[in-house]
Design an enzyme around this catalytic site. Structure first.
Site, short mmCIF file in Angstrom:
data_model
loop_
_atom_site.label_atom_id
_atom_site.label_comp_id
_atom_site.label_asym_id
_atom_site.label_seq_id
_atom_site.Cartn_x
_atom_site.Cartn_y
_atom_site.Cartn_z
N CYS A 56 12.04 -35.03 38.94
CA CYS A 56 12.25 -34.89 37.49
C CYS A 56 11.19 -35.66 36.72
CB CYS A 56 13.64 -35.36 37.06
SG CYS A 56 14.96 -34.41 37.80
N HIS A 85 11.17 -40.18 33.51
CA HIS A 85 12.05 -39.12 34.01
C HIS A 85 12.21 -38.12 32.85
CE1 HIS A 85 15.92 -37.31 35.22
NE2 HIS A 85 15.74 -37.84 36.41
C1 PLP Z 1 14.69 -43.17 35.57
C2 PLP Z 1 15.81 -42.19 35.43
N1 PLP Z 1 16.17 -41.80 34.22
C3 PLP Z 1 17.18 -40.94 34.02
C4 PLP Z 1 17.88 -40.40 35.07
C5 PLP Z 1 18.97 -39.42 34.79
O1 PLP Z 1 20.19 -39.94 35.16
P1 PLP Z 1 21.52 -39.05 35.13
O2 PLP Z 1 21.16 -37.77 35.83
O3 PLP Z 1 22.50 -39.87 35.86
O4 PLP Z 1 21.86 -38.84 33.71
C6 PLP Z 1 17.53 -40.77 36.36
C7 PLP Z 1 18.25 -40.20 37.52
O5 PLP Z 1 17.74 -39.48 38.34
C8 PLP Z 1 16.46 -41.68 36.55
O6 PLP Z 1 16.09 -42.05 37.77
#
Ligand code: PLP
Lengths: 156, 417
Positions: B375, B134
């Site tokens: 993302c 991500h």
């Molecule tokens: C694998 C992963 N990492 C990081 C995130 C980021 O999370 P947050 O937006 O809650 O900080 C997400 C959320 O979409 C995710 O799925």
């Protein structure tokens, strides 16, 4: 809501067989790039002018049916028109996208097929991206130097 | 690391019905159809136990924490710290001092990048980041690389969507300082064998930062067994409130790190001559936190532990299998990400229909899925698609909802062909 209002046959047809899909040489044409960062869609629009008249428009890009069909319909609507006509058409279609109840101006012609978009606010940007990009390409025609990068516009 | 007994039984139909009764949001019509919420990887829904815990706190106990001698402040502080202890046990952490409360995964990883990596990295040092990440576990590393002259190197993935372990080993050099890796991929659902990567990294003194956002609550997580250095996740993917997250870190590392943000709560003593920083975990918790949110997150942990993580996993596994079989049977549909070990996430494309058109059409049928790049633009680039549609399941979903998804996909194909 009936999905057929959004995905009318004209839209599905232009999505499958986009008209004026391709590139033009720069110069003499002018180019702009459009991006919808939310969905990752990208679009390139080229416009060729003869004085005040738009003689050719082409586009390339990846996108949803709404954005491809809108770009394709736009090229047909713009080719052969004066810049003032194109601007007037842009304003008409913009009104359609942003005003839920506005009556459809008969001057929209085939563009009226996009009217279903206004019932889907999340998709208005898909339909308007091509027009904003064409506008940027036309603006580039006024300022272009052969060395400058094509302008990029974003829908956010 | 999964600690779940392999023989756990999925919830029965009557158990699912009782569970669904706990989730008010699930019982509604969208565009005239029963809602099928299949976007759990983006954010999970809340049981009333979580909603009530937050509301009760606001009704009876709200005050600022760690700073008042009055009764409400004491109650708020106790409830907030109780949530931290729940999180500690949930992660099998050695100490509550290792549990830093943040706004979410994104903030947790940025904290590691800025407070751990930035003072450490030298020009030419290398940060290995898998291509599956991500953006939250990629961009913070690019930023700190820019600040220090370090280099971010991508670890390749395979056509099935797994991080390539052999390629990872060949990338290791004496300059490798950090490994950033997700436990579970949000874009494809791949469960990475993180313990294997961590063991290899630790043998060479490389620090590991694991993004667990998609792992909880679908897998049981034991940070001591994993033996990683940092583990980050968000409350809202664990049935908890948005704006809550956790950074677990190895105490010796956290102890040595400078604070990241300065302000109230993170200090012991302040004067213009100098400031003494607070002890762990408060050193990394400047300012008033999302008190009600963490109390809600504590209730979410009680809720999933009450159901049993093993049974949750078994239920989701069954939903994944059923949905995979049903989706594979749809003409023109291709699943992107076909690793043998997957969480209940299915990314897919349908020939001739852009994922955004699918998203709109499915929404008209009451089916909520995600469409886009999730993302994870490097993943999309690797599979040469601009976007995918993604259905992601939670234990409260049903086969009937998957049938509704399949019906809506047929509707989309009929419309477009
Ligand atoms: C694998 C992963 N990492 C990081 C995130 C980021 O999370 P947050 O937006 O809650 O900080 C997400 C959320 O979409 C995710 O799925």
């Amino acid at each position: 809501m009936d999905l057929k209002e959004l995905y009318r046959d004209v839209i599905l047809d232009h999505n499958k067989r986009p008209r004026n899909f391709g590139t033009l040489a720069v110069p003499p044409a002018h180019e702009a790039r459009g991006a919808n960062p939310l969905c990752g869609d990208t679009l390139r629009v080229w416009v060729q002018l003869d004085g005040d008249r738009v003689t050719d428009v082409k586009f390339e890009g990846k996108g949803c049916a709404i954005s491809v069909a809108s770009a394709s319909l736009m090229t047909e609507a713009a080719i052969g028109q004066t810049r003032a006509d194109v601007q007037a058409q842009f304003e008409r279609i913009h009104t359609v996208f942003t005003h839920h109840d506005a009556p459809l101006d008969p001057a929209l012609g085939k563009l009226a097929a996009l009217a279903g978009v206004r019932d889907y606010p999340a998709r208005v940007k898909c339909a308007s991206l091509a027009w904003h990009t064409l506008n940027a390409a036309l603006a580039a025609a006024d300022t272009d130097s052969p060395l400058s990068n094509p302008p990029t516009i974003k829908t956010e | 690391m999964t600690l779940l007994p392999p023989d756990a039984t999925p919830f029965s139909a009557s158990e699912i019905a009782a569970i669904r009764a706990d989730f008010p949001v699930l019982h509604q019509q969208v565009n005239g159809k029963a809602l099928a919420y299949l976007d759990n990887a983006a954010s999970a829904q809340h049981p009333r136990q979580v909603i009530d815990a937050e509301a009760e706190y606001y009704r009876h106990d709200h005050a600022n924490i760690h700073r008042g001698v009055h009764t409400l402040s004491q109650r708020a502080t106790d409830a907030f710290e109780a949530a931290r202890h729940k999180l500690q046990h949930f992660l099998h952490a050695r100490s509550h001092r290792e549990v830093i409360l943040t706004r979410g995964t994104t903030e947790s990883i940025n904290l590691v990048a800025q407070a751990y990596a930035r003072p450490l990295l030298q020009p030419g040092d290398e940060i290995l980041v898998s291509r599956l990440e991500h953006h939250a576990n990629l961009v913070p590393w690019q930023i700190v690389a820019g600040q220090t002259g370090a280099v971010v190197r991508p670890i390749p993935i395979t056509r099935r969507g797994e991080v390539d372990f052999e390629a990872f080993r060949t990338l290791l050099t004496p300059r490798t300082k950090i490994l950033a890796l997700s436990h579970v991929s949000n874009a494809l659902g791949t469960i990475n064998p993180v313990a294997q990567f961590i063991a290899e990294a630790r043998a060479r003194g490389i620090i590991t930062c694991i993004d667990g956002a998609q792992a909880v609550p679908h897998l049981a997580v034991d940070v001591q067994a994993l033996d990683c250095d940092f583990y980050a996740f968000s409350g809202h993917k664990l049935l908890g409130p948005t704006g809550t997250g956790v950074l677990w870190g190895r105490e010796s590392l956290l102890e040595a790190m400078p604070p990241w943000m300065g302000g109230g709560d993170m200090i012991l003593e302040v004067s213009f001559e100098g400031t003494t920083f607070n002890t762990l975990p408060h050193k990394f918790e400047a300012g008033t936190p999302n008190i009600a949110g963490f109390i809600g997150l504590g209730a979410a942990i009680d809720y999933v532990q009450g159901l049993g993580l093993a049974r949750i996993a078994a239920t989701e596994e069954e939903l994944l299998r059923y949905a995979t079989t049903r989706l594979e049977a749809i003409e023109g549909l291709s699943i992107i990400g076909t690793a043998p070990h997957k969480a209940a996430v299915i990314s897919f494309i349908v020939e001739g229909i852009h994922p955004h058109d699918l998203g709109t059409i499915l929404d008209q049928e009451g089916v909520a899925i995600r469409s886009g790049h999730h993302c994870a633009m490097p993943v999309m680039e690797f599979f040469d698609v601009p976007a995918t549609a993604r259905a992601s399941f939670a234990f409260y979903n049903t086969r009937a909802e998957i049938d509704q998804l399949v019906g809506a996909l047929h509707r989309a194909r009929d419309l477009f062909t």
